[in-house]
Each structure stands twice: as structure tokens, then as C-alpha cells.
Enzyme design. Structure first.
Site: not given
Ligand code: FPP
Length: 256
Positions: A33, A50, A144
């Protein structure tokens, strides 16, 4: 491996040789997150966060594999994330795809078994097939187990399990009195895997957010206010180290 990292509120100086290899969590889960907030703090679009999040993931998977951890599950896209603007959703789907293209060889060469947990059949046919191909290619790997939770929700997972059990009861194959906790466990995506021992959540929120609800019943929780793109392997080692100091009783009493 001695490294220093000074966090916003914490100071971490942990080396992997400070970890007790016999007391590592069997199953570690991470809610990745804070990508959006990380990008916003830099005056950049959420997409930027991201992309940086992918780099963090890459390093954590390598670390987990090097430490010979058994299972790592990361929350990449929840069943609730469809509420985000289409542009962001599409970008995330593209990122999952490009990550796989870029990293599948390395994962395979390092004996990592990649799995996708969640309702991946509801994603685009191309992406779903790509996930299935990666799973099939690495299925025999013995290192893993790396689960990427995509279009995943803990309640949806339990609902599926309960429907499957209800069908078994309805068809006369399963008497109600034979339903046990194990019957539910056996219908989860993680049926053959151990329960979560350690659940890590960066970015300063203290929530489980519908992630691995059944599997995390006795998980040790570890939080940091650092956003996911800043979550380096040093934090990961610190979380593992802290886990090893926890007194886990599973509702019983400490054995002296
Ligand atoms: C939450 O941060 C994150 C996500 C919804 C996306 C997580 C995805 C990645 C890290 C990309 C890589 C993943 C793979 C499997 C290749 P948020 O957008 O909710 O952040 P915020 O709470 O600060 O808005």
C-alpha cells in the site's frame, strides 16, 4: 549484508545473518500500500507510484527467495480496486503484464513458483492466459511459492468455498456434521499452503483490507508508515527479525 536505513519514524539496522534461519515465517503476506501517496508527495501522477511499487516488489521477491522463505503472498489488486478510475485500473493491468514478461525468466531460473490467486478468470482473456502460462511454466519449481493476489477478496474467497461445500451437501456427498474447518481451508486458493505467519502492511494504515482473512487468523501483524515504493529489503529483514521476537501462543499458554 550490513546496511543502514533511516526511516521516517524508525531506525533499522538489521542484517540477514542476524535472522534465525530456523524461525522464519513459513508464509509471509504483504499489503503493498501507499503507491498513490508516495507519488503525490513527489507531485507525480499515481501511475508513477505503481511503477515504483513494481521495483520494490522485485527486490522483496529476490530477498524472499534468497532467504529461502517458503511462501510470499502480495496483494496487488483487490476486488474493491475496480472502483478506481478506468485509466488507473488499465495501467495496473498493463503493469502486471509487463512485470511478468520482464521477470518470468528470472523467477523460473531461481526456482520460484508463481501463482495468481483471485478471480483471474474475470480479467482480460490475454492477461488471464498469460497468468495461467506463467503458473504452468513454474508449477514444478520447488523454491519460493510467490502468490500474486489479483482481483482477490478474502470474503469472496470464503463465499466461493462455502458455495462449493453447499453443493457437496446438496448432492449428498457431504453430511453437514462432517463439515470442519479443514473443509473450508481445502476450498481456498491457498489450500495446500500454510496459514499466514506474518502480515506486513506499509503506508501507515492499520487494516487488513479483506486480505487472506481466513489464513491470517493467527498472523503476527507488522506495520510501518513507509509507503510501499520506499519499502526496501532492510524493512523486510526488520519485519522478519521482529517476527522472531514475538511470543506466539495461538490462544494457548506459553510453554516454559
Ligand atoms: C496500493 O496503493 C497499491 C495497489 C492497489 C497496487 C499494487 C500494485 C503494485 C505494487 C504493482 C506491482 C504488482 C505486481 C504483481 C507486478 P494505493 O494506490 O492504494 O496507494 P494509496 O493508498 O497511497 O493511494
Amino acid at each position: 549484508m550490513w546496511k543502514k536505513w533511516f526511516g521516517k519514524t524508525e531506525q533499522y539496522v538489521i542484517a540477514d545473518n542476524q535472522l534465525d534461519k530456523d524461525k522464519l515465517p513459513r508464509h509471509t503476506a504483504i499489503i503493498m500500500d501507499g503507491n498513490g501517496r508516495w507519488a503525490k508527495a513527489k507531485g507525480m501522477p499515481r501511475v508513477f507510484g505503481h511503477r515504483a511499487g513494481v521495483e520494490s516488489l522485485r527486490k522483496i521477491v529476490r530477498t524472499a527467495s534468497n532467504l529461502e522463505l517458503e511462501v510470499l503472498t502480495v496483494y496487488a489488486f483487490s476486488t474493491e480496486n475496480w472502483k478506481r478510475p478506468a485509466e488507473e485500473v488499465n495501467l495496473l493491468m498493463d503493469l502486471f503484464s509487463t512485470y511478468l514478461t520482464a521477470d518470468i525468466d528470472e523467477l523460473d531460473e531461481n526456482n520460484v513458483q508463481i501463482r495468481f490467486i483471485g478471480q483471474i478468470q474475470d480479467l482480460s482473456t490475454t492477461l488471464c492466459r498469460k497468468f495461467q502460462d506463467a503458473q504452468a511454466r513454474t508449477a514444478k519449481n520447488t523454491g519460493l511459492v510467490f502468490n500474486a493476489a489479483i482481483n482477490y477478496g478474502g470474503r469472496a474467497e470464503m463465499l466461493c468455498a462455502m458455495k462449493a461445500i453447499a453443493l457437496d451437501v446438496q448432492s449428498g456427498n457431504l453430511p453437514v456434521e462432517m463439515i470442519t474447518e479443514n473443509s473450508i481451508q481445502q476450498h481456498l486458493y491457498t489450500a495446500d499452503l500454510p496459514d499466514v505467519d506474518l502480515l506486513i502492511r506499509p503506508s501507515g494504515d492499520f487494516r487488513i483490507s479483506n486480505f487472506l482473512l481466513w489464513q491470517s487468523a493467527y498472523a503476527e501483524l507488522w506495520f510501518t508508515d513507509v509507503n510501499w515504493p520506499d519499502f526496501t529489503p532492510e524493512y523486510f529483514l526488520q519485519a522478519l527479525h521482529d517476527f522472531q521476537q514475538r511470543d506466539r501462543r495461538f490462544g494457548g499458554l506459553k510453554i516454559k
